[in-house]
Design a protein around this motif. Structure first.
Motif, PDB file in Angstrom:
ATOM      1  N   LEU A 198      10.504  14.029  -7.456  1.00 42.99           N
ATOM      2  CA  LEU A 198      11.494  13.558  -6.468  1.00 42.99           C
ATOM      3  C   LEU A 198      11.142  13.926  -5.032  1.00 42.99           C
ATOM      4  CD1 LEU A 198      14.841  14.489  -8.316  1.00 42.99           C
ATOM      5  CD2 LEU A 198      13.959  12.174  -7.945  1.00 42.99           C
ATOM      6  N   GLU A 199      10.328  14.954  -4.832  1.00 46.57           N
ATOM      7  CA  GLU A 199      10.237  15.588  -3.507  1.00 46.57           C
ATOM      8  C   GLU A 199       9.673  14.684  -2.407  1.00 46.57           C
ATOM      9  OE1 GLU A 199       7.524  18.773  -4.689  1.00 46.57           O
ATOM     10  OE2 GLU A 199       6.026  17.942  -3.345  1.00 46.57           O
ATOM     11  N   CYS A 200       8.938  13.648  -2.766  1.00 42.39           N
ATOM     12  CA  CYS A 200       8.385  12.773  -1.727  1.00 42.39           C
ATOM     13  C   CYS A 200       9.167  11.470  -1.603  1.00 42.39           C
ATOM     14  CB  CYS A 200       6.917  12.491  -1.984  1.00 42.39           C
ATOM     15  SG  CYS A 200       5.914  13.971  -1.867  1.00 42.39           S
ATOM     16  N   ALA A 201      10.399  11.488  -2.072  1.00 41.83           N
ATOM     17  CA  ALA A 201      11.321  10.356  -1.915  1.00 41.83           C
ATOM     18  C   ALA A 201      10.666   9.036  -2.319  1.00 41.83           C
ATOM     19  CB  ALA A 201      11.887  10.325  -0.496  1.00 41.83           C
ATOM     20  N   GLY A 202      10.443   8.127  -1.370  1.00 43.41           N
ATOM     21  CA  GLY A 202       9.987   6.770  -1.659  1.00 43.41           C
ATOM     22  C   GLY A 202       8.632   6.665  -2.345  1.00 43.41           C
ATOM     23  N   GLN A 203       7.898   7.781  -2.433  1.00 44.06           N
ATOM     24  CA  GLN A 203       6.588   7.712  -3.091  1.00 44.06           C
ATOM     25  C   GLN A 203       6.693   7.480  -4.602  1.00 44.06           C
ATOM     26  OE1 GLN A 203       3.503  10.090  -0.190  1.00 44.06           O
ATOM     27  NE2 GLN A 203       3.692  10.774  -2.276  1.00 44.06           N
ATOM     28  N   ILE A 204       7.898   7.613  -5.155  1.00 42.51           N
ATOM     29  CA  ILE A 204       8.027   7.314  -6.592  1.00 42.51           C
ATOM     30  C   ILE A 204       8.774   5.991  -6.822  1.00 42.51           C
ATOM     31  CG2 ILE A 204      10.223   8.530  -7.069  1.00 42.51           C
ATOM     32  CD1 ILE A 204       8.853   9.617  -9.625  1.00 42.51           C
ATOM     33  N   THR A 205       9.208   5.367  -5.733  1.00 38.29           N
ATOM     34  CA  THR A 205       9.946   4.103  -5.878  1.00 38.29           C
ATOM     35  C   THR A 205       9.148   2.909  -5.329  1.00 38.29           C
ATOM     36  OG1 THR A 205      11.120   4.476  -3.797  1.00 38.29           O
ATOM     37  CG2 THR A 205      12.218   5.237  -5.802  1.00 38.29           C
ATOM     38  N   GLY A 206       7.846   3.084  -5.189  1.00 37.45           N
ATOM     39  CA  GLY A 206       7.005   1.964  -4.765  1.00 37.45           C
ATOM     40  C   GLY A 206       6.351   2.148  -3.415  1.00 37.45           C
ATOM     41  N   GLY A 207       6.761   3.164  -2.665  1.00 32.83           N
ATOM     42  CA  GLY A 207       6.089   3.486  -1.406  1.00 32.83           C
ATOM     43  C   GLY A 207       4.772   4.185  -1.699  1.00 32.83           C
ATOM     44  N   TYR A 208       3.783   4.022  -0.813  1.00 31.06           N
ATOM     45  CA  TYR A 208       2.453   4.620  -0.985  1.00 31.06           C
ATOM     46  C   TYR A 208       1.820   4.119  -2.292  1.00 31.06           C
ATOM     47  CZ  TYR A 208      -1.071   8.423  -0.460  1.00 31.06           C
ATOM     48  OH  TYR A 208      -2.224   9.169  -0.286  1.00 31.06           O
ATOM     49  N   PHE A 209       2.242   2.932  -2.739  1.00 30.64           N
ATOM     50  CA  PHE A 209       1.829   2.418  -4.047  1.00 30.64           C
ATOM     51  C   PHE A 209       1.427   0.956  -3.959  1.00 30.64           C
ATOM     52  CE2 PHE A 209       3.035   0.175  -7.971  1.00 30.64           C
ATOM     53  CZ  PHE A 209       2.380   0.921  -8.945  1.00 30.64           C
ATOM     54  N   ALA A 210       2.151   0.196  -3.159  1.00 34.45           N
ATOM     55  CA  ALA A 210       2.046  -1.267  -3.195  1.00 34.45           C
ATOM     56  C   ALA A 210       0.642  -1.777  -2.870  1.00 34.45           C
ATOM     57  CB  ALA A 210       3.042  -1.873  -2.220  1.00 34.45           C
ATOM     58  N   ASP A 211       0.277  -2.856  -3.540  1.00 34.77           N
ATOM     59  CA  ASP A 211      -0.996  -3.540  -3.313  1.00 34.77           C
ATOM     60  C   ASP A 211      -0.791  -4.970  -3.811  1.00 34.77           C
ATOM     61  OD1 ASP A 211      -3.660  -4.067  -2.765  1.00 34.77           O
ATOM     62  OD2 ASP A 211      -4.464  -2.772  -4.336  1.00 34.77           O
ATOM     63  N   ILE A 212      -1.750  -5.816  -3.527  1.00 28.39           N
ATOM     64  CA  ILE A 212      -1.661  -7.164  -4.109  1.00 28.39           C
ATOM     65  C   ILE A 212      -2.081  -7.091  -5.584  1.00 28.39           C
ATOM     66  CG2 ILE A 212      -2.040  -8.388  -1.936  1.00 28.39           C
ATOM     67  CD1 ILE A 212      -4.983  -8.786  -2.968  1.00 28.39           C
ATOM     68  N   GLY A 213      -1.762  -8.104  -6.348  1.00 19.36           N
ATOM     69  CA  GLY A 213      -2.190  -8.157  -7.749  1.00 19.36           C
ATOM     70  C   GLY A 213      -1.257  -7.389  -8.666  1.00 19.36           C
ATOM     71  N   GLU A 214      -1.826  -6.381  -9.349  1.00 16.78           N
ATOM     72  CA  GLU A 214      -1.071  -5.639 -10.369  1.00 16.78           C
ATOM     73  C   GLU A 214       0.042  -4.767  -9.793  1.00 16.78           C
ATOM     74  OE1 GLU A 214      -1.379  -5.342 -13.696  1.00 16.78           O
ATOM     75  OE2 GLU A 214      -3.352  -6.068 -14.266  1.00 16.78           O
ATOM     76  N   LYS A 215       0.010  -4.491  -8.480  1.00 14.86           N
ATOM     77  CA  LYS A 215       0.944  -3.513  -7.914  1.00 14.86           C
ATOM     78  C   LYS A 215       1.860  -4.115  -6.846  1.00 14.86           C
ATOM     79  CE  LYS A 215      -0.755   0.776  -7.346  1.00 14.86           C
ATOM     80  NZ  LYS A 215      -1.605   1.730  -6.636  1.00 14.86           N
ATOM     81  N   GLU A 216       2.275  -5.349  -7.057  1.00 10.62           N
ATOM     82  CA  GLU A 216       3.170  -5.982  -6.079  1.00 10.62           C
ATOM     83  C   GLU A 216       4.528  -5.269  -6.103  1.00 10.62           C
ATOM     84  OE1 GLU A 216       2.598  -9.357  -4.633  1.00 10.62           O
ATOM     85  OE2 GLU A 216       0.566  -9.587  -5.429  1.00 10.62           O
ATOM     86  N   VAL A 217       5.059  -4.956  -4.912  1.00 14.30           N
ATOM     87  CA  VAL A 217       6.369  -4.308  -4.810  1.00 14.30           C
ATOM     88  C   VAL A 217       7.230  -5.107  -3.844  1.00 14.30           C
ATOM     89  CG1 VAL A 217       7.613  -2.215  -4.187  1.00 14.30           C
ATOM     90  CG2 VAL A 217       5.352  -2.019  -5.223  1.00 14.30           C
ATOM     91  N   ASP A 218       8.393  -5.520  -4.299  1.00 17.82           N
ATOM     92  CA  ASP A 218       9.317  -6.251  -3.432  1.00 17.82           C
ATOM     93  C   ASP A 218      10.206  -5.287  -2.649  1.00 17.82           C
ATOM     94  OD1 ASP A 218       8.479  -8.769  -4.199  1.00 17.82           O
ATOM     95  OD2 ASP A 218       9.853  -8.847  -5.911  1.00 17.82           O
ATOM     96  N   GLY A 219      10.566  -5.698  -1.436  1.00 15.38           N
ATOM     97  CA  GLY A 219      11.604  -4.985  -0.689  1.00 15.38           C
ATOM     98  C   GLY A 219      11.189  -3.654  -0.103  1.00 15.38           C
TER      99      GLY A 219
END
Lengths: 445, 108
Positions: A198-219
């Motif tokens: 939990l400590e990095c907040a948005g890093q587990i909800t799709g932040g610092y994660f998104a990419d095209i292809g397999e890792k598309e994140v909306d919003g």
């Protein structure tokens, strides 16, 4: 079921996701983790200038946004936004609550500042130096969950502190709520896993994660922050603000589980030697991942102490070149800068931004349309640091053709190293005090 | 092996973390069934070779079969540490992208 939310993952994090999370989910605790490695040293310098300063620069904005929801829903806030001056931070929170006419009690946990407990012969962990080799600005022990327990036992709405290990900010409410033993290392290990996630907040909800292809994140522009529902045995389910952007799945959780981890079976915190190696993840439904299998062994014998020191001045300059020969002109500029500065500046670093600046290599991709020359060095004096930007700027009229957009900058550099300190020398100074606003005092008198 | 190779980012994802002068790079296959053969290909030695222009410290690989992932710990990889590094990316947050540029041979 205990519900703990994460309202900030670093000092500069977005403000409104915490408010959205607190409004839409019935949290027991909202934790805001805002202290990076050297933030506290920078805050210490503020405190030296003004004894009422030295808390997190966004404390006022965050609390102004959160106090109204706090008043409506009565969850509790736990935060390290006290930085170098938790008492001043607490007083500021009370000032805001008075302005808003909201009753509020703040518990302040101090004792992480251990500068008086260190001596010049202390060994530095990262190298073979001693403490005496550094111009020390601040020295703060990473306190554990135990330090926060007396504050949690009060009826304070907000618990504010300085340096506390990030997962401990989350583990402390779990220990308090379920009355876990401080020697139940298996449980504390699992709780630490949840806190770490939990400590990095948005890093587990799709932040610092998104990419095209397999890792598309909306919003991502409306990224929802995470919370966990935690069972008595430590089993946790990670979720996010309903109807928000982002995603929680086993991929985002795996990335965050290993974030800043070295040996996954020995993750050291002040509370436990946590073991992440048998963690199991189960996607229960969309945006809902169950975490089990975290474990742990006995906690380390000493506290890690983070030492901020004056490291010198950083001087920096940049200028751009465009067109087919931009890389070649960037190289001419580099050669000029090296000739002009090599006598006075040691270890001058020159990058061609757009070509190879991020990794010093580009795996064979050699032809960008434009490059930006960047010269930088860490200098003992401000005067030396200033000369770097000046030489880059002078390339306008003295360098290759078509140089544009020169910028220069100098900054004081605060470095961080660490040492270890025996538990007793830290624990004896840890204390909690509760501050209330005058409105509340008038009510109770 | 059939000799056909692709970039690692096609089959796995990665996140970089920093502590002091050490960077860690997770390597997470998109399909958990790819865990074994990716592990045979992407050894600590090969990662160190691939990233040799970026840093020269040791690389250690930790295996996490429970979540079908690997963790590469790269020593002395942040130019002296986040706080005093002169790199553009002081935290080495983008090193995960460098790892995923590796070529990997598809199983035959």
């Amino acid at each position: 079921m205990l519900k703990i939310g994460s309202g900030a993952g670093f000092s500069g994090d977005r403000l409104e996701p915490a408010v959205e999370l607190a409004k839409k989910v019935d949290l027991d605790y909202l934790v805001l983790e805002c202290l990076a490695e050297r933030t506290i040293a920078i805050a210490q310098k503020e405190k030296i200038k003004d004894k009422n300063k030295g808390y997190d620069p966004l404390l006022v904005d965050r609390l102004k946004a959160l106090l109204t929801v706090l008043n409506e829903k009565r969850f509790r806030i736990v935060t390290n936004m006290g930085a170098a001056n938790p008492i001043a931070g607490a007083k500021k929170i009370l000032e805001i609550s008075r302005e808003k006419d909201i009753a509020c009690k703040v518990a302040v946990v101090t004792g992480d500042d251990v500068i008086l407990e260190l001596d010049s012969e202390n060994d530095i962990l990262e190298n073979t130096h001693k403490l005496k080799d550094y111009k020390v600005i601040s020295a703060n022990a990473y306190l554990g969950a135990e330090a926060l327990l007396p504050a949690l036992k009060t009826d304070a709405d907000i618990i504010i502190t300085g340096r506390v290990a990030d997962p401990s900010l989350f583990l402390a409410p779990m220990i308090h709520h379920y009355n876990w033993s401080l020697e139940d290392y298996e449980r504390l290990g699992q709780g630490t896993v949840i806190g770490h996630l939990l400590e990095c907040a948005g890093q587990i909800t799709g932040g610092y994660f998104a990419d095209i292809g397999e890792k598309e994140v909306d919003g991502l522009a409306e990224l929802g922050f995470p919370y966990a529902s935690i069972d008595r045995d430590g089993t946790g389910i990670i979720m996010k603000t309903p109807h928000s952007g982002g995603i929680v799945n086993v991929r985002t959780v795996k990335e965050q589980l290993l974030y800043e981890v070295h040996n996954p079976s020995q993750y050291l915190t002040p509370d436990v030697t946590a073991d992440f190696s048998n963690v199991t993840l189960t996607q229960l439904e969309k945006n809902k991942v169950m975490i089990t299998g975290g474990s742990g062994r006995k906690k380390p014998d000493s506290y890690k102490v983070s030492i901020g020191y004056h490291a010198g001045y950083i001087g920096e300059g940049e200028i751009s070149y465009a067109g087919t020969t931009s890389v070649e002109r960037g190289r001419i500029a580099e050669e000029i800068l090296r000739k002009r500065l090599s006598n006075s500046i040691q270890d001058l670093r020159i990058d061609l931004i757009g070509l190879s600046s991020v990794h010093r290599t580009n795996f064979g991709n050699e032809h960008p349309y434009e490059v930006r020359v960047r010269a930088i060095a860490l200098c003992p004096t401000r005067t030396d640091a200033i000369s770097i930007g000046n030489e880059v700027e002078a390339l306008y009229t003295n360098g290759p053709y078509g140089g544009g957009g020169a910028r220069k900058r100098i900054s004081e550099c605060v470095g961080v190293v660490s040492t270890l300190l025996e538990r007793e020398r830290v624990d004896k100074n840890v204390k909690t005090e509760v501050l209330k606003n005058e409105w509340e005092i008038n009510q109770t008198l | 092996m059939n000799g056909k190779s692709i970039k690692l980012y096609k089959v796995a994802h990665s996140r970089a973390g920093d502590k002091g002068n050490t960077s860690n790079l997770s390597l997470i296959p998109y399909n958990e069934s790819d865990y074994e053969w990716i592990g045979q290909e992407i050894t600590a030695k090969r990662v160190k070779e691939h990233l040799q222009d970026i840093f020269d410290g040791d690389v250690i690989r930790y295996d996490l079969p429970s979540i079908k992932s690997y963790n590469f710990v790269c020593k002395n990889s942040l130019l002296g540490g986040v706080t005093t590094s002169l790199a553009l990316d002081t935290h080495g947050k983008s090193l995960s992208s460098a790892l995923l540029e590796m070529e990997i041979s598809l199983p035959g």
